[in-house]
Design a protein around this motif. Structure first.
Motif, PDB file in Angstrom:
ATOM      1  N   TYR A  46       9.042   6.448   7.951  1.00 57.17           N
ATOM      2  CA  TYR A  46       8.559   7.767   7.530  1.00 57.17           C
ATOM      3  C   TYR A  46       8.509   7.817   6.009  1.00 57.17           C
ATOM      4  O   TYR A  46       9.424   7.356   5.334  1.00 57.17           O
ATOM      5  CB  TYR A  46       9.487   8.873   8.052  1.00 57.17           C
ATOM      6  CG  TYR A  46       9.050  10.267   7.641  1.00 57.17           C
ATOM      7  CD1 TYR A  46       7.971  10.900   8.268  1.00 57.17           C
ATOM      8  CD2 TYR A  46       9.698  10.936   6.610  1.00 57.17           C
ATOM      9  CE1 TYR A  46       7.557  12.172   7.886  1.00 57.17           C
ATOM     10  CE2 TYR A  46       9.295  12.208   6.224  1.00 57.17           C
ATOM     11  CZ  TYR A  46       8.226  12.819   6.859  1.00 57.17           C
ATOM     12  OH  TYR A  46       7.821  14.071   6.472  1.00 57.17           O
ATOM     13  N   THR A  50       2.325  10.434   3.855  1.00 56.26           N
ATOM     14  CA  THR A  50       1.496   9.238   3.830  1.00 56.26           C
ATOM     15  C   THR A  50       1.954   8.270   4.912  1.00 56.26           C
ATOM     16  O   THR A  50       2.943   8.514   5.600  1.00 56.26           O
ATOM     17  CB  THR A  50       1.526   8.566   2.444  1.00 56.26           C
ATOM     18  OG1 THR A  50       0.479   7.591   2.360  1.00 56.26           O
ATOM     19  CG2 THR A  50       2.858   7.908   2.176  1.00 56.26           C
ATOM     20  N   THR A  51       1.239   7.155   5.063  1.00 47.82           N
ATOM     21  CA  THR A  51       1.545   6.170   6.095  1.00 47.82           C
ATOM     22  C   THR A  51       2.740   5.321   5.678  1.00 47.82           C
ATOM     23  O   THR A  51       2.746   4.764   4.578  1.00 47.82           O
ATOM     24  CB  THR A  51       0.326   5.244   6.324  1.00 47.82           C
ATOM     25  OG1 THR A  51      -0.802   6.048   6.662  1.00 47.82           O
ATOM     26  CG2 THR A  51       0.607   4.258   7.441  1.00 47.82           C
ATOM     27  N   ARG A  54       2.762   1.639   3.655  1.00 50.32           N
ATOM     28  CA  ARG A  54       1.503   1.423   2.947  1.00 50.32           C
ATOM     29  C   ARG A  54       1.684   1.353   1.434  1.00 50.32           C
ATOM     30  O   ARG A  54       1.011   0.566   0.754  1.00 50.32           O
ATOM     31  CB  ARG A  54       0.506   2.528   3.293  1.00 50.32           C
ATOM     32  CG  ARG A  54      -0.882   2.317   2.682  1.00 50.32           C
ATOM     33  CD  ARG A  54      -1.843   3.446   3.029  1.00 50.32           C
ATOM     34  NE  ARG A  54      -3.153   3.183   2.455  1.00 50.32           N
ATOM     35  CZ  ARG A  54      -4.159   2.616   3.107  1.00 50.32           C
ATOM     36  NH1 ARG A  54      -3.992   2.250   4.360  1.00 50.32           N
ATOM     37  NH2 ARG A  54      -5.315   2.409   2.513  1.00 50.32           N
ATOM     38  N   SER A  60       3.758   7.648  -3.250  1.00 52.61           N
ATOM     39  CA  SER A  60       2.307   7.696  -3.098  1.00 52.61           C
ATOM     40  C   SER A  60       1.702   8.567  -4.186  1.00 52.61           C
ATOM     41  O   SER A  60       2.323   9.521  -4.666  1.00 52.61           O
ATOM     42  CB  SER A  60       1.938   8.252  -1.720  1.00 52.61           C
ATOM     43  OG  SER A  60       2.486   9.541  -1.542  1.00 52.61           O
ATOM     44  N   GLU A  64      -3.380   9.355  -2.428  1.00 55.44           N
ATOM     45  CA  GLU A  64      -2.908   8.682  -1.214  1.00 55.44           C
ATOM     46  C   GLU A  64      -2.163   9.620  -0.273  1.00 55.44           C
ATOM     47  O   GLU A  64      -1.811   9.236   0.840  1.00 55.44           O
ATOM     48  CB  GLU A  64      -1.959   7.535  -1.584  1.00 55.44           C
ATOM     49  CG  GLU A  64      -2.619   6.396  -2.321  1.00 55.44           C
ATOM     50  CD  GLU A  64      -1.598   5.429  -2.888  1.00 55.44           C
ATOM     51  OE1 GLU A  64      -1.915   4.245  -2.982  1.00 55.44           O
ATOM     52  OE2 GLU A  64      -0.476   5.863  -3.250  1.00 55.44           O
ATOM     53  N   THR A 231      -6.025  -2.320   2.387  1.00 58.82           N
ATOM     54  CA  THR A 231      -6.157  -1.054   1.682  1.00 58.82           C
ATOM     55  C   THR A 231      -7.625  -0.811   1.398  1.00 58.82           C
ATOM     56  O   THR A 231      -8.482  -1.652   1.657  1.00 58.82           O
ATOM     57  CB  THR A 231      -5.369  -1.086   0.360  1.00 58.82           C
ATOM     58  OG1 THR A 231      -5.910  -2.111  -0.462  1.00 58.82           O
ATOM     59  CG2 THR A 231      -3.894  -1.349   0.601  1.00 58.82           C
ATOM     60  N   THR A 239       1.273  -2.900   7.894  1.00 60.95           N
ATOM     61  CA  THR A 239       1.589  -1.713   8.681  1.00 60.95           C
ATOM     62  C   THR A 239       2.164  -2.184   9.996  1.00 60.95           C
ATOM     63  O   THR A 239       1.466  -2.827  10.783  1.00 60.95           O
ATOM     64  CB  THR A 239       0.340  -0.851   8.931  1.00 60.95           C
ATOM     65  OG1 THR A 239      -0.198  -0.443   7.677  1.00 60.95           O
ATOM     66  CG2 THR A 239       0.701   0.397   9.735  1.00 60.95           C
TER      67      THR A 239
END
Length: 246
Positions: A46, A50-51, A54, A60, A64, A231, A239
């Motif tokens: 988490y 954002t992801t 990543r 981020s 992003e 990306t 990921t």
């Protein structure tokens, strides 16, 4: 022979060891864990807005981040000239120590961490605080023996961790607020630990990383992780593919 209750039945210790090793390998694979700079394995699960994984352990950017106004928290930190102090509000990871990688090198982070014991053996944390005090705390399931299920480590604390002797693995969770950013992280050197607490240094100097890195992107690379994606600018990032049904 001694027996243990695992998976709904009693099995002998030799079989118990084999089962624990299999469980460890399954968790690493199914949770998508990769080697951690401090030792052991991890996967970011988490990062506010954002992801996970990543941004490779960094905050981020606004571009992003989804819902940027709520995802980034201001801080007074200024690690570099272009650091505006913003951090993702929170991050979380799975982290694992194993029999083969049984300790976490001494390190320091500016953010508060909350550690949660999920499975496996107990972990002893060695903590030296900014005021110089040195403490050991055991994260584990045996509350009746003084172990704790959750452990709070305040920002600025020097921290090392060691897997219980004879343990095959320990799976823990770490929640970090403000969110983890490598700009707020540093390995602890011999000089810094000896200055803060000489007794801790004498007892645990073997857990100081001999050649500490100051860049960490390679831990998130496709080749390091065994999987990956691209990306927007075509650069590899990892990921994880996870399954929580383990």
């Amino acid at each position: 022979a001694a027996r243990r209750w695992i998976g709904g039945g009693w099995i002998a210790d030799a079989d118990s060891s084999d089962a624990s090793a299999s469980r460890k390998d399954a968790l690493i694979a199914k949770l998508g864990m990769v080697p951690h700079p401090e030792g052991g394995f991890f996967v970011e699960t988490y990062r506010t807005g954002t992801t996970p994984m990543r941004t490779r352990g960094k905050t981020s950017t606004v571009e992003e981040t989804r819902d940027a106004a709520d995802a980034l928290a201001p801080t007074s930190r200024r690690a570099t000239d272009d650091d505006d102090g913003a951090r993702n509000c929170m991050t979380s990871i799975y982290y694992m120590l194993t029999r083969e990688s049984a300790f976490q090198y001494w390190a320091c982070n500016e953010s508060d961490h909350v550690h949660y014991h999920h499975a496996g053996a107990s972990v002893t944390y060695h903590l030296t605080r900014p005021d110089g005090t040195y403490e050991r705390k055991v994260l584990g399931q045996r509350v009746e023996r003084g172990e704790v299920l959750q452990l709070v480590v305040r920002g600025g604390t020097f921290k090392a961790a060691v897997l219980e002797s004879g343990g095959e693995f320990a799976l823990i969770g770490e929640g970090v607020a403000p969110g983890f950013d490598f700009r707020d992280f540093a390995f602890v050197t011999d000089a810094r630990l000896a200055s803060r607490n000489p007794a801790a240094y004498d007892e645990t100097r073997q857990w100081i990383k001999p050649v500490p890195e100051d860049t960490f992107d390679h831990y998130y690379s496709k080749s390091s992780a065994g999987g990956g994606d691209k990306t927007d600018d075509g650069e590899d990032y990892f990921t994880p593919t996870r399954s929580d049904d383990v």
